[in-house]
Write an enzyme that holds these catalytic residues in place. Sequence first.
Site: not given
Length: 464
Positions: A111-113
């Site tokens: 999800f950090k993308d």
Amino acid sequence: MKFISTRGQASALSFEDVILTGLASDGGLYLPEVIPQFSTTDIEAMRGLPYNELAFKIMAPFVDGEVSDVDLKDIIDRSYATFRHDAIAPLVQTGHNEFILELFQGPTLAFKDFALQFLGNLLDFILEKRQQKVVIMGATSGDTGSAAIEGCRHCKHVDIFILHPHKRVSEVQRRQMTTVIEDNVHNIALEGNFDDCQNMVKASFADQSFLPEGRQLVAVNSINWARIMAQIVYYFYAGVAVGSPARKVSFSVPTGNFGDIFAGYLASRMGLPIDQLVIATNQNDILHRCISRNDHSPQPLEHSLSPSMDIMVSSNFERMLFDLHGRDGNVIAKLMEASKSGSITLSDDALARARELFSSYRLNDDEVLEVIAQVYDRTEYLLDPHTAIGVQAARKTRRNKAVPMICLATAHPAKFPEAIQKAGCHDPVLPHHMSDLFDRKEHYQVLDNDIALVHRFISKNIHE
């Protein structure tokens, strides 16, 4: 739009300045002075919008014209062009009114993308305009590092140094960072845990004298406002997909540093009708203990099968405390000073306000494996260990089964093959763009938990 510190003493900053600043000079975290509001009519108009268009609508009020609409749209488009799924954040149903929001369709499968692809392109834009060079220093419990490196590896005005806890991230997570061979990318495996890495980064931001003249540190951890801002978007995207604003919606969020779920809280503040936010933790459960019994005492950090949540000092919780205490920076400054010697105790009023929206639950490793196996047996859907915690926390704490519950899938299961194998499921396969990961050359430096040593390494490797 101005941004203010949670501790009340630092000067208010503009959007561009707050992106480049990280921690405030008083040690606090920045938040917008005013939270933008969306009416029911505004949210209804979001239905059916592609992710990029919705992202522009959510982010534009925070940017407030400092980046032109044309440039902001271009930054957003380039950021999400790297995602493998056309929906960007697809929903998958796993039960009655239960959905998985797949936030692992980006280039590093986490999800950090969503935030770091955006932040990398935004930094490129701001630094090129200012003709300024900066140094990124970040700490990662597994996923932030690879997403930050992927987002910033092509930034010509950036040198990036990422600290990860040596032998405390999965092999896939480590290789995603250490196989990126670029002159401006440096990986440091620190002899310690994630909190040691995070504390070193915070101390470095407080005293940047080790940097060459004219350079400054920029944060990629979720203390950077751009990360929170970008994460708000997928709450609105998922909410309108299941019927908001006509229907309320709930979310369960695997969280360690409180950034992802704080973005959900802000979505609620902005008008999305959220019924419940579930704080889902592993055995490093300081957030669960705080919400469930007002116990925010630090405990020894345990290594788990969900390493991205092996965190005991949740930086973004300070932003939440700021709101719970009427946005009074003096109160937060005193709380944070008191926390240095031990536990934080919330007032009865603050805890009651938190519990109006938040629930919490914790799972240990054995329980995580049971959930992975059970969900796969019933649906043939394979959860990573962090997402498994979110799913079970949702099922155990759900207040209203008539309200859609969306569980955030924070990582692809192939990043955590050890847990999947222990659960008795088939080996997860890496997507084709990463199929040669274990054949790629690695490059990283193992360093002792010594801030002077780390500072010498950084100063020696900054490009002119």
